[in-house]
Motif scaffolding. Structure first.
Motif, PDB file in Angstrom:
ATOM      1  N   ILE A  64     -21.056 100.278  12.621  1.00  0.00           N
ATOM      2  CA  ILE A  64     -21.420 100.925  11.360  1.00  0.00           C
ATOM      3  C   ILE A  64     -21.749 102.403  11.594  1.00  0.00           C
ATOM      4  O   ILE A  64     -22.367 102.740  12.600  1.00  0.00           O
ATOM      5  CB  ILE A  64     -22.683 100.245  10.752  1.00  0.00           C
TER       6      ILE A  64
ATOM      7  N   GLY B 152     -31.274 104.095  21.499  1.00  0.00           N
ATOM      8  CA  GLY B 152     -31.141 103.066  20.461  1.00  0.00           C
ATOM      9  C   GLY B 152     -30.152 103.370  19.364  1.00  0.00           C
ATOM     10  O   GLY B 152     -30.034 102.631  18.396  1.00  0.00           O
TER      11      GLY B 152
ATOM     12  N   LYS C 245     -25.122 104.115  21.977  1.00  0.00           N
ATOM     13  CA  LYS C 245     -24.263 104.671  23.019  1.00  0.00           C
ATOM     14  C   LYS C 245     -23.674 103.559  23.900  1.00  0.00           C
ATOM     15  O   LYS C 245     -22.475 103.502  24.140  1.00  0.00           O
ATOM     16  CB  LYS C 245     -25.047 105.680  23.881  1.00  0.00           C
ATOM     17  N   THR C 246     -24.548 102.661  24.363  1.00  0.00           N
ATOM     18  CA  THR C 246     -24.080 101.554  25.209  1.00  0.00           C
ATOM     19  C   THR C 246     -23.110 100.672  24.426  1.00  0.00           C
ATOM     20  O   THR C 246     -22.085 100.221  24.964  1.00  0.00           O
ATOM     21  CB  THR C 246     -25.291 100.695  25.654  1.00  0.00           C
ATOM     22  N   THR C 247     -23.443 100.452  23.162  1.00  0.00           N
ATOM     23  CA  THR C 247     -22.583  99.632  22.308  1.00  0.00           C
ATOM     24  C   THR C 247     -21.190 100.239  22.211  1.00  0.00           C
ATOM     25  O   THR C 247     -20.184  99.539  22.322  1.00  0.00           O
ATOM     26  CB  THR C 247     -23.207  99.521  20.898  1.00  0.00           C
TER      27      THR C 247
HETATM   28  P1  ADP Z   1     -28.307 103.262  23.188  1.00  0.00           P
HETATM   29  O1  ADP Z   1     -27.352 102.922  24.290  1.00  0.00           O
HETATM   30  O2  ADP Z   1     -27.907 104.500  22.435  1.00  0.00           O
HETATM   31  O3  ADP Z   1     -29.737 103.313  23.614  1.00  0.00           O
HETATM   32  P2  ADP Z   1     -27.491 100.677  22.144  1.00  0.00           P
HETATM   33  O4  ADP Z   1     -26.011 100.842  22.160  1.00  0.00           O
HETATM   34  O5  ADP Z   1     -28.092  99.853  23.220  1.00  0.00           O
HETATM   35  O6  ADP Z   1     -28.208 102.108  22.085  1.00  0.00           O
HETATM   36  O7  ADP Z   1     -27.868 100.100  20.689  1.00  0.00           O
HETATM   37  C1  ADP Z   1     -29.023  99.337  20.445  1.00  0.00           C
HETATM   38  C2  ADP Z   1     -28.693  98.157  19.558  1.00  0.00           C
HETATM   39  O8  ADP Z   1     -28.479  98.629  18.236  1.00  0.00           O
HETATM   40  C3  ADP Z   1     -27.410  97.410  19.932  1.00  0.00           C
HETATM   41  O9  ADP Z   1     -27.662  96.266  20.657  1.00  0.00           O
HETATM   42  C4  ADP Z   1     -26.776  97.022  18.630  1.00  0.00           C
HETATM   43  O10 ADP Z   1     -27.161  95.706  18.284  1.00  0.00           O
HETATM   44  C5  ADP Z   1     -27.361  97.957  17.627  1.00  0.00           C
HETATM   45  N1  ADP Z   1     -26.408  98.992  17.204  1.00  0.00           N
HETATM   46  C6  ADP Z   1     -26.295 100.233  17.703  1.00  0.00           C
HETATM   47  N2  ADP Z   1     -25.385 100.936  17.034  1.00  0.00           N
HETATM   48  C7  ADP Z   1     -24.890 100.128  16.081  1.00  0.00           C
HETATM   49  C8  ADP Z   1     -23.910 100.305  15.047  1.00  0.00           C
HETATM   50  N3  ADP Z   1     -23.279 101.472  14.872  1.00  0.00           N
HETATM   51  N4  ADP Z   1     -23.635  99.257  14.256  1.00  0.00           N
HETATM   52  C9  ADP Z   1     -24.296  98.091  14.410  1.00  0.00           C
HETATM   53  N5  ADP Z   1     -25.250  97.873  15.352  1.00  0.00           N
HETATM   54  C10 ADP Z   1     -25.549  98.873  16.188  1.00  0.00           C
END
Ligand code: ADP
Length: 334
Positions: A29, A62, A65-67
């Motif tokens: 999203i 959060g 990025k990892t996602t």
């Molecule tokens: P970061 O790596 O930036 O710290 P993550 O990729 O770990 O963040 O995201 C944290 C959580 O938020 C993920 O596990 C996912 O469930 C949710 N999330 C992040 N971005 C989205 C998105 N664009 N759409 C839906 N869920 C998301």
């Protein structure tokens, strides 16, 4: 209840997030410009039959990025290897990781700004020419030689909270650099609705919107809030999350109507009460609030600035009129 905005990934988060992460760009999203840019690059890489260009993703924790790294490997149909800056201490460890990659694989390096210099230097030829330099023949006569070993074409996806923390030579080697933005309330509402479905809990539109409003523009917090409010709704009510139940639960968690928690308010109150509204330097503010200056800068401040509650000036941080209003205080500088 535990602090909501705690940015470190807890074991509990890992458990919930595993099942909630979207797997395709279509299900991811928001961040529409990034998605558009990436989908063109994915398409082009597939047509060329080559690996995707190296990607640097930056923004507060959060935000996804990892996602995104996981999605890129899914979309490219390649393996994903995950590591982080602090986990790799020696150049040989980085060389071993690079050596284990197959053609087209994705290497995700979280907190890439925390790689030490020697390890980072292994990445330069690896990213640019897909090779590593290995020293051989090290002996007392110091006749060392280096040989270049070829690597498969791989994609490095780096993540960092601030692109400014990266050295220029590393930053320059990324073909794509994207800044993730905070999510809007409608986007977070959609994320919460999707997560609720996956978790098998019932949320009405008002409940989802209220949780979205208080999630600080951050999907990780949205999911965490959803889980806590779900527990509250189960224990105190029949399990369905309505707007009024969300308000009650979030008030109990001390997350206010703007999504600010105790630490956010402490930062603003400190600027106002101890420094007459500012300006106050970051280190002084950190000492006065008992928070780490890096955490203030990476985690708290971006959201407060985006919402017009504090400003960054050359002389330091200043509380805005909005901040006074939000805390119910009279603005003294009219
Ligand atoms: P970061 O790596 O930036 O710290 P993550 O990729 O770990 O963040 O995201 C944290 C959580 O938020 C993920 O596990 C996912 O469930 C949710 N999330 C992040 N971005 C989205 C998105 N664009 N759409 C839906 N869920 C998301």
């Amino acid at each position: 209840m535990a602090r909501t905005i705690e940015t470190k990934l807890t074991e509990e988060d890992k458990k919930i997030e595993g099942g909630l992460r979207p797997q395709t760009l279509k299900d991811y999203i928001g961040q529409s410009q990034i998605k558009e840019g990436l989908s063109i690059s994915i398409e082009a890489a597939k047509v060329r039959g080559d690996a995707l260009d190296h990607v640097l993703l930056y923004g507060p924790p959060g935000l996804g990025k990892t996602t995104l790294a996981g999605i890129l490997s899914n979309e490219m149909g390649t393996h994903l290897k995950v590591t982080s800056g602090p986990a790799i201490e020696k150049p040989a460890e980085m060389a071993a990781i690079l050596n284990s990659l197959q053609e087209g694989d994705l290497l995700f390096v979280d907190e890439i700004h925390r790689l030490n210099r020697q390890v980072e230097e292994v990445l330069y030829p690896a990213m640019e020419d897909f090779c590593i330099d290995v020293l051989i023949g090290k002996d007392s006569s110091s006749s060392t030689r280096s040989v270049r070993l070829p690597l498969p074409h791989f994609t490095l996806v780096g993540a960092t909270t601030r692109a400014g923390l990266l050295t220029a030579p590393l930053r320059d080697r990324f073909g794509m650099i994207y800044k993730l933005q905070f999510y809007t309330v409608p986007e977070l509402t959609q994320i919460i609705m999707g997560s609720a479905k996956k978790l098998g809990c019932e949320v009405d539109a008002g409940g989802a919107k209220e949780m979205a409003r208080r999630s600080r523009g951050t999907p990780r917090l949205a999911n965490r809030i959803l889980k806590r409010v779900r527990d509250y709704a189960l224990v105190r009510y029949d399990g369905v999350i309505t707007e009024s139940i969300a308000i009650e639960a979030l008030d109990l968690m001390a997350v206010d109507r703007m999504g600010l928690d105790h630490t956010d308010r402490n930062i603003i109150e400190t600027i106002i009460n101890k420094f007459d509204g500012g300006p106050v330097g970051l280190d002084t503010l950190a000492a006065a609030t008992g928070e780490d200056s890096g955490t203030i800068e990476d985690v708290y401040e971006p959201y407060l600035i985006m919402n017009g509650l504090i400003n960054r000036t050359p002389k330091g941080r200043v509380a805005t009129q909005n901040a006074y209003t939000h805390l119910g205080l009279k603005y003294p500088f009219d």
